[in-house]
Design an enzyme around this catalytic site. Structure first.
Site, PDB file in Angstrom:
ATOM      1  N   LYS A  10      37.502  32.065  46.506  1.00  0.00           N
ATOM      2  CA  LYS A  10      36.327  32.389  45.689  1.00  0.00           C
ATOM      3  C   LYS A  10      35.492  31.163  45.330  1.00  0.00           C
ATOM      4  CE  LYS A  10      37.541  36.804  43.667  1.00  0.00           C
ATOM      5  NZ  LYS A  10      38.919  37.103  44.145  1.00  0.00           N
ATOM      6  N   GLU A  12      30.106  38.665  36.367  1.00  0.00           N
ATOM      7  CA  GLU A  12      30.980  39.737  35.910  1.00  0.00           C
ATOM      8  C   GLU A  12      32.330  39.485  36.543  1.00  0.00           C
ATOM      9  OE1 GLU A  12      29.255  40.187  38.701  1.00  0.00           O
ATOM     10  OE2 GLU A  12      31.009  40.729  39.895  1.00  0.00           O
ATOM     11  N   SER A  64      44.172  34.327  51.672  1.00  0.00           N
ATOM     12  CA  SER A  64      43.024  34.149  50.768  1.00  0.00           C
ATOM     13  C   SER A  64      43.363  33.469  49.449  1.00  0.00           C
ATOM     14  CB  SER A  64      42.368  35.499  50.491  1.00  0.00           C
ATOM     15  OG  SER A  64      43.309  36.433  49.992  1.00  0.00           O
TER      16      SER A  64
HETATM   17  C1  PLP Z   1      39.246  38.290  44.802  1.00  0.00           C
HETATM   18  C2  PLP Z   1      40.280  38.122  45.837  1.00  0.00           C
HETATM   19  C3  PLP Z   1      40.269  38.895  47.028  1.00  0.00           C
HETATM   20  C4  PLP Z   1      39.324  40.029  47.268  1.00  0.00           C
HETATM   21  O1  PLP Z   1      37.974  39.689  47.319  1.00  0.00           O
HETATM   22  P1  PLP Z   1      37.167  39.679  48.698  1.00  0.00           P
HETATM   23  O2  PLP Z   1      35.755  39.526  48.257  1.00  0.00           O
HETATM   24  O3  PLP Z   1      37.429  40.961  49.404  1.00  0.00           O
HETATM   25  O4  PLP Z   1      37.656  38.521  49.476  1.00  0.00           O
HETATM   26  C5  PLP Z   1      41.227  38.626  47.995  1.00  0.00           C
HETATM   27  N1  PLP Z   1      42.156  37.664  47.827  1.00  0.00           N
HETATM   28  C6  PLP Z   1      42.204  36.912  46.700  1.00  0.00           C
HETATM   29  C7  PLP Z   1      43.262  35.886  46.579  1.00  0.00           C
HETATM   30  C8  PLP Z   1      41.274  37.113  45.673  1.00  0.00           C
HETATM   31  O5  PLP Z   1      41.347  36.364  44.572  1.00  0.00           O
END
Ligand code: PLP
Length: 393
Positions: free
Chosen positions: A89, A111, A377
């Site tokens: 993010k 938000e 992610s």
């Molecule tokens: C917020 C988040 C997501 C989901 O958000 P996307 O916009 O779909 O990427 C996925 N993995 C993690 C670790 C997150 O914090």
């Protein structure tokens, strides 16, 4: 076939800017300037320098040997979990705060649902010395106390949204209202590839560093910059879009987006948008969303807060409808198991969101030759309580 945004802000049938008239000046200002600002060499230099020295990029592309043996394929993990603040993010919030500065904005609003995007936003506001207001549903504030504390420690003001279900959608409404009232000095940082044009394109551009790096790293490590498969989890879809971006036009690379089936796609407790959704308008753009026959948004469910979203970004809707990418889903249970497996085979505790992408490997078949990239992610520290409850550690 064009898989990217056109001059009208659409991806095929999806996208656009479905916004109240009073928001038009804000969104139009962004639309007119975002590409020129982002593409300027000075912006790119500043953006790249922060990604390197502050976020810690490039994130490694790690060939997970024991996981590869288990699945009979070469499994590479794109380590977004190693970024500062623990997920992808921050790539987007760094980009948007620099953009806000170029637009002369002094105040940032956002938000947040689980608080991850709120923390990433509060982080870059502290970094650049900008005022930060984060809207969060009253119920989410109670559920996510550690992230609320982080935001406050970072200097942000956390404002409770007390209308409706007191969760993300109500926080989004409050943020929109704030933006309408403060059009001159305020920039609204949206956290995924959702919202009115140009947000989905802008966020995808900032996150595309993920696939840009992956291509270089694959070429170095395998002699080929195209893998056989690329997998990522999808909430709104920003890590997936960043992971897919530079592979979208490589037609031999199979793109797999993994949604949260929750307790089962048809259990009534799910966030599997493409399986359950229909075309409609959500948060300012035309896309696919979970809704009742009369168009009421259905409350989504997933054990992972980041995937607990009733829609997907418009570019994903287009990739789905054109079948350029395959959309699948895995359950809470399968994801938790995949998280435990990665932890014990590789010594990496993944976010439960990321564990969704890993869980789909279990359903694929390989011959031993395939190169597979999975977007990791985020890291699992924030999810320890959930893991502990489930596995009884
Ligand atoms: C917020 C988040 C997501 C989901 O958000 P996307 O916009 O779909 O990427 C996925 N993995 C993690 C670790 C997150 O914090």
């Amino acid at each position: 076939m064009n898989y990217f945004v056109n001059e009208k802000g659409y991806y095929g049938d999806f996208g656009g800017a479905y916004i109240p008239e009073m928001l038009y000046p804000n969104v139009e200002e962004l639309r007119q300037h975002y590409l020129e600002i982002i593409n300027a060499p000075e912006f790119q230099q500043e953006f790249r320098a922060l990604l390197k020295d502050y976020v810690g990029r490039p994130s490694p592309l790690y060939l997970a040997k024991r996981l590869s043996e288990k699945y009979n394929a070469n499994i590479f993990l794109k380590r977004e979990d190693l970024n500062h603040t623990g997920a992808h993010k921050i790539n987007n919030t760094i980009g948007q705060i620099l953009l806000a500065e170029k637009l002369g904005k002094k105040r940032i609003i956002a938000e947040t649902g689980a608080g991850q995007h709120g923390v990433a936003t509060a982080t870059v506001c502290a970094l650049r010395g900008l005022e930060c207001v984060v809207y969060m549903g009253e119920i989410d504030i109670q559920r996510q106390a550690p992230n609320v504390a982080r935001m406050k420690m970072l200097g942000a003001k956390v404002v409770s949204a007390v209308s409706g279900s007191k969760t993300l959608k109500d926080a989004t409404n409050e943020a929109m209202r704030d933006w309408i009232n403060n059009p001159i000095d305020t920039h609204y940082i949206i956290g995924s590839v959702v919202g009115p044009h140009p947000y989905p394109d802008m966020v995808a551009l900032f996150q595309s560093v993920i696939s840009e790096e992956t291509k270089k790293q694959l070429l170095e490590q395998t002699g080929n910059d195209q893998p056989d498969y690329v997998l990522a989890c999808v909430g709104g879809g920003s890590n997936a879009m960043g992971m897919f971006y530079h592979f979208v036009n490589d037609k031999d690379v199979k793109l797999i987006a993994v949604e949260a089936a929750g307790k089962g796609v048809h259990s009534g407790h799910s966030a599997a948008t493409t399986a359950l959704g229909k075309e409609g308008v959500l948060h300012g753009s035309r896309s696919i969303l979970m809704q009742t026959d009369d168009g009421q948004v259905i409350e989504p469910y997933s054990i992972s807060a980041g995937l607990d979203y009733p829609g997907i970004g418009p570019q994903h809707a287009h990739l789905f409808k054109t079948t350029r990418a395959e959309y699948v889903s895995v359950s809470d249970e399968e994801s938790l198991d995949a998280g435990l497996l990665l932890t014990q085979l590789e010594g990496i505790i993944p976010a439960i969101e990321s564990a969704h992408a890993l869980a789909y490997l279990e359903k694929m078949e390989f011959t031993g030759k395939e190169n597979v990239v999975v977007c990791l992610s985020g890291r699992g520290d924030k999810d320890m309580e959930t893991y502990m409850k489930h596995f009884g550690f």
